[in-house]
Scaffold this active site. Structure first.
Site, PDB file in Angstrom:
ATOM      1  N   HIS A 121       0.857  -1.184   0.000  1.00 26.50           N
ATOM      2  CA  HIS A 121       0.000   0.000   0.000  1.00 26.50           C
ATOM      3  C   HIS A 121       0.898   1.242   0.000  1.00 26.50           C
ATOM      4  O   HIS A 121       0.904   2.022   0.937  1.00 26.50           O
ATOM      5  CB  HIS A 121      -0.953  -0.012   1.201  1.00 26.50           C
ATOM      6  CG  HIS A 121      -2.130   0.898   1.055  1.00 26.50           C
ATOM      7  ND1 HIS A 121      -3.428   0.516   1.336  1.00 26.50           N
ATOM      8  CD2 HIS A 121      -2.212   2.189   0.657  1.00 26.50           C
ATOM      9  CE1 HIS A 121      -4.242   1.529   1.132  1.00 26.50           C
ATOM     10  NE2 HIS A 121      -3.526   2.565   0.722  1.00 26.50           N
ATOM     11  N   ASN A 294     -12.059  -0.473  -4.769  1.00 18.81           N
ATOM     12  CA  ASN A 294     -12.112   0.742  -3.952  1.00 18.81           C
ATOM     13  C   ASN A 294     -12.898   1.796  -4.720  1.00 18.81           C
ATOM     14  O   ASN A 294     -12.551   2.114  -5.869  1.00 18.81           O
ATOM     15  CB  ASN A 294     -10.705   1.274  -3.662  1.00 18.81           C
ATOM     16  CG  ASN A 294      -9.877   0.326  -2.811  1.00 18.81           C
ATOM     17  OD1 ASN A 294     -10.383  -0.679  -2.323  1.00 18.81           O
ATOM     18  ND2 ASN A 294      -8.616   0.646  -2.626  1.00 18.81           N
ATOM     19  N   TYR A 296     -14.986   5.699  -4.436  1.00 23.86           N
ATOM     20  CA  TYR A 296     -15.331   6.899  -3.671  1.00 23.86           C
ATOM     21  C   TYR A 296     -16.242   7.848  -4.447  1.00 23.86           C
ATOM     22  O   TYR A 296     -17.155   8.423  -3.871  1.00 23.86           O
ATOM     23  CB  TYR A 296     -14.047   7.633  -3.260  1.00 23.86           C
ATOM     24  CG  TYR A 296     -13.222   6.859  -2.268  1.00 23.86           C
ATOM     25  CD1 TYR A 296     -13.505   6.921  -0.904  1.00 23.86           C
ATOM     26  CD2 TYR A 296     -12.192   6.033  -2.683  1.00 23.86           C
ATOM     27  CE1 TYR A 296     -12.778   6.183   0.016  1.00 23.86           C
ATOM     28  CE2 TYR A 296     -11.458   5.288  -1.769  1.00 23.86           C
ATOM     29  CZ  TYR A 296     -11.751   5.370  -0.425  1.00 23.86           C
ATOM     30  OH  TYR A 296     -11.039   4.623   0.484  1.00 23.86           O
ATOM     31  N   GLU A 362     -12.506  -0.818  -0.111  1.00 23.81           N
ATOM     32  CA  GLU A 362     -12.528   0.525   0.471  1.00 23.81           C
ATOM     33  C   GLU A 362     -13.754   1.263  -0.024  1.00 23.81           C
ATOM     34  O   GLU A 362     -14.057   1.242  -1.217  1.00 23.81           O
ATOM     35  CB  GLU A 362     -11.295   1.356   0.086  1.00 23.81           C
ATOM     36  CG  GLU A 362      -9.997   0.937   0.707  1.00 23.81           C
ATOM     37  CD  GLU A 362      -8.853   1.882   0.331  1.00 23.81           C
ATOM     38  OE1 GLU A 362      -9.119   3.065   0.004  1.00 23.81           O
ATOM     39  OE2 GLU A 362      -7.687   1.442   0.362  1.00 23.81           O
TER      40      GLU A 362
END
Length: 457
Positions: A121, A294, A296, A362
Site C-alpha cells: 500500500h 475501492n 469513492y 474501500e
C-alpha cells in the site's frame, strides 16, 4: 427507506494501511520508505505532516483489535510495511518486523476477526526507489521474494492475500503528476511503473501459490467514467480514453490476458514499451480468486480540442479531455457523492470480467468532524452515515442485479495520515486525537455496528 438484507456469509469489516496508522517509523529495524522521504520534503505534504507517529498502531494494536471486536467487525484488511520486513527492499528479512505482523494476526484471530493482508500500500523501500523504483523490473522481482517471506511466516493463519492496493495511484500519482511519493513527473515513467506493478502482482501471485496460498487477489480503484453528454461523440471518445488509462490498462491484463490495443497505441506516444517482455502478460494474468474494488466518486469527462484540461494523472489527455468539476454535496476531499456510480461500476466489471468474485475493499468519506469532550456521547458524523448508507444500498442493488459481491470493508477504521493531505482530512469511523492517541468511536461506528449485527440496513 426499504429494509435490506445482504446475502448470508456477506463479509463486513474495515480497512487501514501501514504508513497511515502504524507510526514507529524508526522502531525495530524498519527501513526508510518513499513516503518517509516524500513527507519530510518541504512542500510535499500539508503542514509538513509525516507518518512518523500517525496513530501509533504499532504500539497500540492490541487495543485497536479489541475495539474492532467490540464493533463487531468480521474482517480487517491491513497492509504490511515492506521496509519493516526488508529494510532495503531486498536481502535479509528483519525478524522484528515479521514479529509485529505475527502478533497482529494472532490478536485478530483470537478475537474472531478474519485478517485480510495487502502486501503493498504505497510504502516502497527508499533503497529500491534509489535504484529506479517501479520503473525497474528488479523491483517486481524483489516484490515476489518479499511476498514469499511473508507467506512463510503468516501463511498458516491468513487465508486471503492481496498483492497491490490501487496501482493506478502508485503509477500515475507517484510517477505521472508527482503529487504522491516518489514525486516523479514523467509520463513514460508512469507507464513503465504500471507495467512493473502488474508484473509484481503476477510474480507475487506465483510465489504465494507456490507456498500454498489458497485465496489470492489484487485491489484496484476502478473509475466509473461517464461522458458529460452521452449523445456527444467527442465526450464518448474522451470517456473511452480515460477508461483505457484508468481501468482497462489494469483490468485487461489481469483478467483478459493482455493490454488493450488502443491503450498500447496511446502509451507508445510517450515511451517505447520495451519493458513489456515475452510472457509478462501471461504472468500478470495468473488466475486470481477475488478482485478488490475501492470506490469513492464517479468521474465525468467531456471532449475538447482547445488545448486545456486533462494531463497530469492521465498522460496524453491534455487538450482532449476536460474533467468536469464535481457538483452537488461534496465530501471534505471535494469529491462528488454519487452512490449510483458504485452500482454501475460493479455491474460493469461483473459484465466485462465475469470470472472473478468482487469485494469492496474501500469505501468511505472524509468530513470535517468535530470532536466532543463528552466521551459518553459519540461524535455525530451524520454526513458519513448518510454516505455509507447510500453506498451500501448501491452495493445491495448491484447484488440484486446479479453481481457476485462477497463483502464490504469501510474506509477507514481510524482517522489517519491521509497522504499529501496530512492529518487534516478524517475518513475514520473512529476519531483519533493525535495528541493523546485517544480513540473514540463516532456515531458512524455505532451505526455500522448495527448494520453488521443485522446483516443489512
Amino acid at each position: 427507506m426499504t429494509e435490506l438484507r445482504f446475502p448470508d456469509n456477506f463479509l463486513w469489516g474495515a480497512a487501514t494501511a501501514a504508513y497511515q496508522i502504524e507510526g514507529a517509523a524508526r522502531d525495530d529495524g524498519r527501513g526508510e520508505s518513499i513516503w518517509d522521504t516524500f513527507s519530510r520534503t518541504p512542500g510535499k505534504v500539508h503542514a509538513g505532516h509525516t507518518g512518523d507517529v500517525a496513530c501509533d498502531h504499532y504500539h497500540r494494536y492490541a487495543d485497536d483489535v479489541a475495539m474492532m471486536a467490540e464493533l463487531g467487525l468480521q474482517a480487517y484488511r491491513f497492509s504490511v510495511s515492506w521496509p519493516r520486513i526488508q529494510p532495503d527492499g531486498s536481502g535479509p528479512v528483519n525478524p522484528r518486523g515479521l514479529d509485529f505482523y505475527d502478533r497482529l494476526t494472532d490478536a485478530l484471530l483470537g478475537r474472531g476477526i478474519d485478517p485480510i493482508i495487502t502486501l503493498y500500500h504505497w510504502d516502497l523501500p527508499q533503497t529500491l526507489q534509489d535504484r529506479g523504483g517501479w520503473t525497474s523490473r528488479d523491483t517486481a522481482e524483489h516484490f515476489a521474494t518479499y511476498a514469499s517471506a511473508l507467506y512463510a511466516r503468516l501463511g498458516d493463519r491468513i487465508g486471503t492475500w492481496t498483492t497491490l492496493n490501487e496501482p493506478w495511484c502508485s503509477a500515475y500519482l507517484g510517477y505521472g503528476n508527482g503529487v504522491h511519493a516518489p514525486g516523479v513527473q514523467d509520463p513514460g515513467a508512469a507507464f513503465s511503473a504500471v507495467h512493473h506493478l502488474l508484473l509484481a502482482h503476477g510474480l507475487a501471485t506465483q510465489a504465494l501459490r507456490a507456498g500454498g496460498a489458497g485465496r489470492v487477489g489484487v485491489t484496484l480503484n476502478p473509475a466509473d467514467v461517464r461522458p458529460a453528454d452521452p449523445n456527444s461523440a467527442a465526450d464518448a471518445a474522451a470517456a473511452r480514453l480515460v477508461d483505457g488509462l484508468h481501468n482497462r490498462i489494469f483490468l485487461d491484463p489481469l483478467l483478459v490476458g493482455g493490454y488493450p490495443d488502443d491503450v498500447r497505441e496511446h502509451v507508445a506516444r510517450f515511451v517505447e514499451p520495451t519493458f513489456v517482455q515475452d510472457d509478462d502478460e501471461k504472468i500478470i494474468a495468473a488466475p486470481i480468486d477475488l478482485l478488490g474494488i475501492n470506490y469513492y466518486a464517479p468521474t465525468y469527462v467531456a471532449g475538447r480540442t482547445d488545448g486545456a484540461g486533462g494531463g497530469g494523472a492521465y498522460p496524453g489527455t491534455e487538450g482532449q479531455v476536460q474533467f468536469l468539476a464535481p457538483v452537488g454535496p461534496l465530501t471534505d476531499m471535494g469529491w462528488m457523492i454519487e452512490p449510483a456510480g458504485l452500482t454501475r461500476l460493479l455491474e460493469r466489471i461483473a459484465t466485462d470480467y465475469p470470472a472473478v468474485p468482487l469485494l469492496i475493499t474501500e469505501n468511505g468519506a472524509a468530513f470535517p468532524d468535530k470532536a466532543t469532550s463528552d466521551v459518553t456521547s459519540p461524535m455525530q458524523d451524520t454526513d458519513r452515515i448518510a454516505y455509507l448508507d447510500g453506498h451500501l444500498r448501491a452495493a445491495h442493488e448491484a447484488i440484486a442485479r446479479g453481481v457476485d459481491l462477497r463483502g464490504y470493508l469501510v474506509w477507514s477504521l481510524l482517522d489517519n495520515f491521509e497522504w499529501a493531505e496530512g492529518y487534516r482530512k478524517r475518513f475514520g469511523i473512529v476519531h483519533v486525537d493525535y495528541l493523546t492517541q485517544r480513540r473514540t468511536p463516532k456515531s458512524s461506528a455505532r451505526w455500522y455496528q448495527e448494520v453488521i449485527s443485522r446483516n443489512g440496513l
